[in-house]
Design a protein around this motif. Sequence first.
Motif, PDB file in Angstrom:
ATOM      1  N   VAL A   1      -3.372 -10.365  15.963  1.00  0.00           N
ATOM      2  CA  VAL A   1      -2.388  -9.614  15.193  1.00  0.00           C
ATOM      3  C   VAL A   1      -3.124  -8.410  14.622  1.00  0.00           C
ATOM      4  O   VAL A   1      -4.352  -8.379  14.581  1.00  0.00           O
ATOM      5  N   LEU A   2      -2.362  -7.417  14.184  1.00  0.00           N
ATOM      6  CA  LEU A   2      -2.981  -6.207  13.647  1.00  0.00           C
ATOM      7  C   LEU A   2      -3.818  -6.550  12.421  1.00  0.00           C
ATOM      8  O   LEU A   2      -3.409  -7.346  11.576  1.00  0.00           O
ATOM      9  N   LYS A   3      -4.999  -5.963  12.320  1.00  0.00           N
ATOM     10  CA  LYS A   3      -5.885  -6.219  11.186  1.00  0.00           C
ATOM     11  C   LYS A   3      -6.236  -4.899  10.488  1.00  0.00           C
ATOM     12  O   LYS A   3      -6.406  -3.872  11.135  1.00  0.00           O
ATOM     13  N   ALA A   4      -6.337  -4.977   9.166  1.00  0.00           N
ATOM     14  CA  ALA A   4      -6.735  -3.800   8.396  1.00  0.00           C
ATOM     15  C   ALA A   4      -8.252  -3.765   8.302  1.00  0.00           C
ATOM     16  O   ALA A   4      -8.870  -4.642   7.702  1.00  0.00           O
ATOM     17  N   GLU A   5      -8.844  -2.765   8.927  1.00  0.00           N
ATOM     18  CA  GLU A   5     -10.294  -2.596   8.890  1.00  0.00           C
ATOM     19  C   GLU A   5     -10.723  -1.951   7.579  1.00  0.00           C
ATOM     20  O   GLU A   5     -11.778  -2.257   7.028  1.00  0.00           O
ATOM     21  N   SER A   6      -9.870  -1.053   7.075  1.00  0.00           N
ATOM     22  CA  SER A   6     -10.185  -0.352   5.829  1.00  0.00           C
ATOM     23  C   SER A   6      -8.882   0.040   5.140  1.00  0.00           C
ATOM     24  O   SER A   6      -7.961   0.543   5.780  1.00  0.00           O
ATOM     25  N   LEU A   7      -8.822  -0.205   3.827  1.00  0.00           N
ATOM     26  CA  LEU A   7      -7.630   0.120   3.054  1.00  0.00           C
ATOM     27  C   LEU A   7      -8.025   0.802   1.751  1.00  0.00           C
ATOM     28  O   LEU A   7      -9.082   0.499   1.185  1.00  0.00           O
ATOM     29  N   PRO A   8      -7.188   1.703   1.248  1.00  0.00           N
ATOM     30  CA  PRO A   8      -7.469   2.288  -0.072  1.00  0.00           C
ATOM     31  C   PRO A   8      -7.273   1.242  -1.163  1.00  0.00           C
ATOM     32  O   PRO A   8      -6.571   0.244  -0.971  1.00  0.00           O
ATOM     33  N   SER A   9      -7.884   1.470  -2.302  1.00  0.00           N
ATOM     34  CA  SER A   9      -7.755   0.543  -3.431  1.00  0.00           C
ATOM     35  C   SER A   9      -6.409   0.734  -4.124  1.00  0.00           C
ATOM     36  O   SER A   9      -5.748   1.771  -3.982  1.00  0.00           O
ATOM     37  N   LEU A  10      -6.026  -0.298  -4.882  1.00  0.00           N
ATOM     38  CA  LEU A  10      -4.783  -0.255  -5.641  1.00  0.00           C
ATOM     39  C   LEU A  10      -5.075  -0.366  -7.130  1.00  0.00           C
ATOM     40  O   LEU A  10      -5.911  -1.180  -7.552  1.00  0.00           O
TER      41      LEU A  10
ATOM     42  N   VAL B   1      12.241  -0.085   3.701  1.00  0.00           N
ATOM     43  CA  VAL B   1      10.794   0.089   3.504  1.00  0.00           C
ATOM     44  C   VAL B   1      10.020  -0.884   4.394  1.00  0.00           C
ATOM     45  O   VAL B   1       9.019  -0.511   5.035  1.00  0.00           O
ATOM     46  N   ILE B   2      10.480  -2.128   4.453  1.00  0.00           N
ATOM     47  CA  ILE B   2       9.813  -3.122   5.302  1.00  0.00           C
ATOM     48  C   ILE B   2       9.927  -2.737   6.771  1.00  0.00           C
ATOM     49  O   ILE B   2       8.953  -2.835   7.533  1.00  0.00           O
TER      50      ILE B   2
ATOM     51  N   GLU C   1      -0.195   1.718  -7.834  1.00  0.00           N
ATOM     52  CA  GLU C   1      -0.680   3.073  -7.555  1.00  0.00           C
ATOM     53  C   GLU C   1      -1.802   2.971  -6.514  1.00  0.00           C
ATOM     54  O   GLU C   1      -2.842   2.371  -6.780  1.00  0.00           O
ATOM     55  N   THR C   2      -1.567   3.557  -5.371  1.00  0.00           N
ATOM     56  CA  THR C   2      -2.568   3.538  -4.303  1.00  0.00           C
ATOM     57  C   THR C   2      -3.498   4.736  -4.459  1.00  0.00           C
ATOM     58  O   THR C   2      -3.040   5.881  -4.503  1.00  0.00           O
TER      59      THR C   2
ATOM     60  N   ILE D   1       0.841  -1.205   0.000  1.00  0.00           N
ATOM     61  CA  ILE D   1       0.000   0.000   0.000  1.00  0.00           C
ATOM     62  C   ILE D   1       0.875   1.253   0.000  1.00  0.00           C
ATOM     63  O   ILE D   1       0.641   2.206  -0.759  1.00  0.00           O
ATOM     64  N   HIS D   2       1.894   1.289   0.845  1.00  0.00           N
ATOM     65  CA  HIS D   2       2.739   2.477   0.943  1.00  0.00           C
ATOM     66  C   HIS D   2       3.676   2.614  -0.249  1.00  0.00           C
ATOM     67  O   HIS D   2       3.999   3.743  -0.645  1.00  0.00           O
ATOM     68  N   ILE D   3       4.106   1.527  -0.817  1.00  0.00           N
ATOM     69  CA  ILE D   3       4.919   1.605  -2.038  1.00  0.00           C
ATOM     70  C   ILE D   3       4.088   2.219  -3.161  1.00  0.00           C
ATOM     71  O   ILE D   3       4.578   3.033  -3.944  1.00  0.00           O
ATOM     72  N   GLY D   4       2.814   1.835  -3.240  1.00  0.00           N
ATOM     73  CA  GLY D   4       1.921   2.418  -4.244  1.00  0.00           C
ATOM     74  C   GLY D   4       1.561   3.856  -3.951  1.00  0.00           C
ATOM     75  O   GLY D   4       1.140   4.603  -4.843  1.00  0.00           O
ATOM     76  N   MET D   5       1.746   4.259  -2.699  1.00  0.00           N
ATOM     77  CA  MET D   5       1.402   5.620  -2.282  1.00  0.00           C
ATOM     78  C   MET D   5       2.571   6.584  -2.499  1.00  0.00           C
ATOM     79  O   MET D   5       2.389   7.791  -2.563  1.00  0.00           O
ATOM     80  N   ASN D   6       3.782   6.021  -2.585  1.00  0.00           N
ATOM     81  CA  ASN D   6       5.002   6.819  -2.697  1.00  0.00           C
ATOM     82  C   ASN D   6       5.774   6.384  -3.936  1.00  0.00           C
ATOM     83  O   ASN D   6       6.618   5.479  -3.878  1.00  0.00           O
ATOM     84  N   GLN D   7       5.471   7.019  -5.052  1.00  0.00           N
ATOM     85  CA  GLN D   7       6.059   6.602  -6.326  1.00  0.00           C
ATOM     86  C   GLN D   7       7.575   6.772  -6.344  1.00  0.00           C
ATOM     87  O   GLN D   7       8.289   5.992  -6.992  1.00  0.00           O
ATOM     88  N   ASN D   8       8.101   7.786  -5.652  1.00  0.00           N
ATOM     89  CA  ASN D   8       9.560   7.957  -5.610  1.00  0.00           C
ATOM     90  C   ASN D   8      10.237   6.788  -4.900  1.00  0.00           C
ATOM     91  O   ASN D   8      11.304   6.321  -5.330  1.00  0.00           O
ATOM     92  N   ILE D   9       9.610   6.291  -3.834  1.00  0.00           N
ATOM     93  CA  ILE D   9      10.150   5.130  -3.122  1.00  0.00           C
ATOM     94  C   ILE D   9      10.060   3.894  -4.008  1.00  0.00           C
ATOM     95  O   ILE D   9      10.998   3.083  -4.076  1.00  0.00           O
ATOM     96  N   GLN D  10       8.931   3.753  -4.712  1.00  0.00           N
ATOM     97  CA  GLN D  10       8.765   2.616  -5.612  1.00  0.00           C
ATOM     98  C   GLN D  10       9.834   2.637  -6.708  1.00  0.00           C
ATOM     99  O   GLN D  10      10.399   1.585  -7.048  1.00  0.00           O
TER     100      GLN D  10
END
Length: 524
Positions: free
Chosen positions: A505-514, A383-384, A490-491, A342-351
């Motif tokens: 364990v941590l759970k994602a309740e809501s995430l943006p689409s990719l 990144v990880i 692309e997030t 999700i964050h790699i798709g959110m940060n194109q420079n990092i990707q």
Amino acid sequence: MNWLEKFSEALALSLNISILWLPLIMLLTFRLYKLFRDKRAIERQKQMSLLPSLTKTYWEVLKNAFSAARLSPQAVLPYYSSMLKILGPLVRINAIIRDYVIINDPDDIKILLSSTEHITKGPDYRMLEPWLNKGLLTSTDEKWQARRKLLTSTFHFKILETYIPSFNKHAHTLVQNLGKASKNDELITNISSHVTLCALDIVCETILGVSLRSQEGQSTDYVNAIKTVCRIAVKRILTIWLWSDTIFNVSTGGRDFYKSLKVLHTFTENIIQERKQKLIYSENLIAGTEERKRVHSFLDLLIGISKEHPNSMTDADVREEVDTFLFEGHDTSSIAMTMALIHIGMNQNIQDDIREELHGIFGDSRRDATVEDLKAMPILERVIKETMRLYPSVSGIMRKINQPLRLKNHIIPAESIVVIIIHLLHRDESMYPDPEMFNPDRFLPDQCIDRHPFGYIPFSAGPRNCIGQKFAMYQMKTVISTVVRYMKLETLGTQKDIVVIPQLVLKAESLPSLKITSLFKNHK
């Protein structure tokens, strides 16, 4: 009066005396125990009263308990964060039935986690025992120490190296499935589901030595059973009246829990017996020779250990460890991989930086990753690490202390439950300026020099740290690097669109689409 009548009369008299004395003895014993316990309890409460707390009076305790019970899952972490900001890095919470102490100072955390004495997990872990029994996650004292020593060799570097082909195979299946799901510019709205099934396939193949093929829609009974058991276990931990075994067992959730648990245990037991029949044991199975490369799964190693140490590793012991690592191995890594993508798709420079790093390793080839390749990915590793800072798979750690715990500025009495909320520790502004910002450069070598070693603990720390952390890092690097090599991400959203809740364990309740675009026309 004959001898029989005399004997009967004497017996009746002695019984009457016993009947009279028994309640008196029991009452006296109970009273002495209560006085002793009350004396200890009074002393303990005096010590607890010295700790910072929002609940000084009984009314405040009830008010706080009522407020906490009304919190939505999303509000739990912010609630405790506000308490730490008000009272400082140590907070006592009187939960009526139990006393909890949250610590958030890395110096205090070091004292607790470095200790070989305070290794007993919190009482919530007891509710996992029907599933995991007394395996490495839930056991304590001598059993845990002996089991940890036995299992350490199973995560040796040479063993992990044999798992890399499985990591690659299932990572490619994930890429294929994402490609199919994103045809005709379809958005990926359930990235976490795709990643979780990939992680489950990897763990089942490396732990059990079987192909679950969950990414291909197979083994649905097993997959659904794992989801059901995890969901109900979390609900039980968070619902006070379900702590009672009697109430839980007759509840609808309890019945569903044990029904699904039977599926999991039957599956594991059948696999264990099949593997035992197929394996040809040799002295080289555990020995550090070239024969080690023949080991295909964690289960193979456990069976080898059980042969060498039959009293320390029975069939039941093998099953509890297999169940433990199946649970810990897939759910923990899947949330980290999901958030990283999700964050790699959110940060194109990092990707772009990651892709450039991968091109330097692989060029234009489509060969699989090797261990040497995985070691040559410092940008992806940062990144990880930053992902696990913001979204540690396990939000918190609990210890039940059986002896007083002497911290930097406080003494916590025995019988308390000490809590480390990793999610909040990793957002400490003194260590991580602008803590909500996703910034992998925090883990550049020069940025880590002065950081407290117990200020970043996604895999816990000390003697009870995660035994499988190298496995997890290799798995995450393989999967994420494969996705980035073959796809552009692309997030469609921001970090504010990410909603997580703490469970087992941590759970994602809501995430943006990719939005995903294949970089190659044909993927192998």
